[in-house]
Design a protein around this motif. Structure first.
Motif, PDB file in Angstrom:
ATOM      1  N   LYS A 159       0.827  -1.216   0.000  1.00 57.72           N
ATOM      2  CA  LYS A 159       0.000   0.000   0.000  1.00 57.72           C
ATOM      3  C   LYS A 159       0.858   1.262   0.000  1.00 57.72           C
ATOM      4  N   GLU A 185       1.361   4.141  -3.165  1.00 56.14           N
ATOM      5  CA  GLU A 185       1.187   5.594  -3.043  1.00 56.14           C
ATOM      6  C   GLU A 185       2.349   6.334  -3.689  1.00 56.14           C
ATOM      7  N   THR A 186       3.554   5.844  -3.481  1.00 60.34           N
ATOM      8  CA  THR A 186       4.720   6.455  -4.117  1.00 60.34           C
ATOM      9  C   THR A 186       4.690   6.224  -5.624  1.00 60.34           C
ATOM     10  N   LYS A 246       2.172   6.050  -7.506  1.00 57.20           N
ATOM     11  CA  LYS A 246       1.184   6.961  -8.095  1.00 57.20           C
ATOM     12  C   LYS A 246       1.845   8.289  -8.480  1.00 57.20           C
ATOM     13  N   ASN A 263       2.980   5.248 -11.842  1.00 57.11           N
ATOM     14  CA  ASN A 263       2.551   3.842 -11.688  1.00 57.11           C
ATOM     15  C   ASN A 263       3.402   2.834 -12.455  1.00 57.11           C
ATOM     16  N   ALA A 317      -5.110  -0.333  -8.287  1.00 56.84           N
ATOM     17  CA  ALA A 317      -4.306   0.869  -8.499  1.00 56.84           C
ATOM     18  C   ALA A 317      -3.796   0.997  -9.929  1.00 56.84           C
TER      19      ALA A 317
END
Length: 259
Positions: A86, A90-91, A93, A97, A134
């Motif tokens: 998780k 986030e990084t 993103k 991605n 994601a």
């Protein structure tokens, strides 16, 4: 039509001397005519500076590693592993991605290997669901246990592909590292035949030494030819320890591989 491969510098090691500033290594890779970059852990990296350099150069970020590293084969560590997924998503993103690299963790002494494989499948099914949501691909990487990673559970390309098939998610694919596979005595055509669609990323380093292609005993023209024949297209990560200045090292890679 010939499948297209492009070179991606592992800036953890390449351009380290020429560009001490990490983000400047991306600019150096662009100047060297490479198509992408990759690195290892992210938590100690200047993420916003990396993003700016990627935006400026237009290079593709081809991978970095899920952090912190946790075991797939030990259920006690699964929640920490999923938390790491998780956090890394986030990084990712922020950085467009890119694919994210996952290793298995170490073999649990005295525990049935089938049980450990089953635990890895459980963990990866949950992780792949998060990655799929994601829009990210996880790269499962087998590592050699002979030279650099003694005790690692996943050292077999065939077993890694079996696990990927069992997880059965478009967000879990293989990172095939020619150095690790060669050290383990595998034949690339044998282990990848009929399963190249499960390979998302390939890395090069010569053997022995894990240095630039052309420095050791691997026939790189043959290796590239086999990858083309199998149908691989995409990034070739230059994840090696250079023995020459970056410009000379990359020239040696190009001469050895024809890429």
């Amino acid at each position: 039509m010939e499948k297209k491969m492009f070179l991606s510098a592992c800036i953890e090691w390449l351009f380290k001397e020429e560009a001490p500033d990490f983000a400047d290594r991306i600019r150096a890779a662009k100047e060297a005519g490479l198509g992408g970059v990759e690195f290892h852990l992210w938590n100690d990296k200047p993420i916003e500076d990396i993003k700016a350099a990627l935006d400026e150069t237009g290079l593709t970020l081809t991978s970095f590693c899920v952090e912190p590293r946790r075991s797939l084969v030990d259920a006690v560590q699964h929640e920490e592993f999923l938390d790491a997924i998780k956090a890394t998503l986030e990084t990712a993103k922020i950085l467009g991605n890119p694919p994210l690299v996952v290793a298995s963790g170490f073999t649990r002494e005295g525990v049935d290997l089938g049980e450990q494989r089953a635990e890895a499948v459980k963990a990866l099914k949950r992780a792949a669901a998060l990655a799929e949501e994601a829009g990210v691909v996880l790269l499962l990487e087998p590592l050699n246990t002979v030279v650099t990673h003694p005790g690692m559970f996943l050292s077999s390309t065939t077993l890694a592909l079996d696990i990927i098939e069992e997880v059965n998610s478009p967000s879990l694919r293989l990172l095939y590292d020619v150095f690790h596979s060669t050290v383990m005595g595998e034949d690339m055509e044998d282990v990848l035949k009929g399963r190249i669609h499960l390979v998302r990323h390939v890395q090069f380093a010569d053997n022995p030494g894990r240095n630039e292609p052309g420095s050791g005993t691997i026939d790189w023209a043959e290796t590239v030819g086999k990858l083309r024949k199998l149908g691989y297209e995409g990034a070739i990560g230059l994840e090696y320890l250079p023995t020459l200045p970056a410009e000379e090292s990359i020239a040696k890679v190009r001469a050895a591989t024809g890429l």
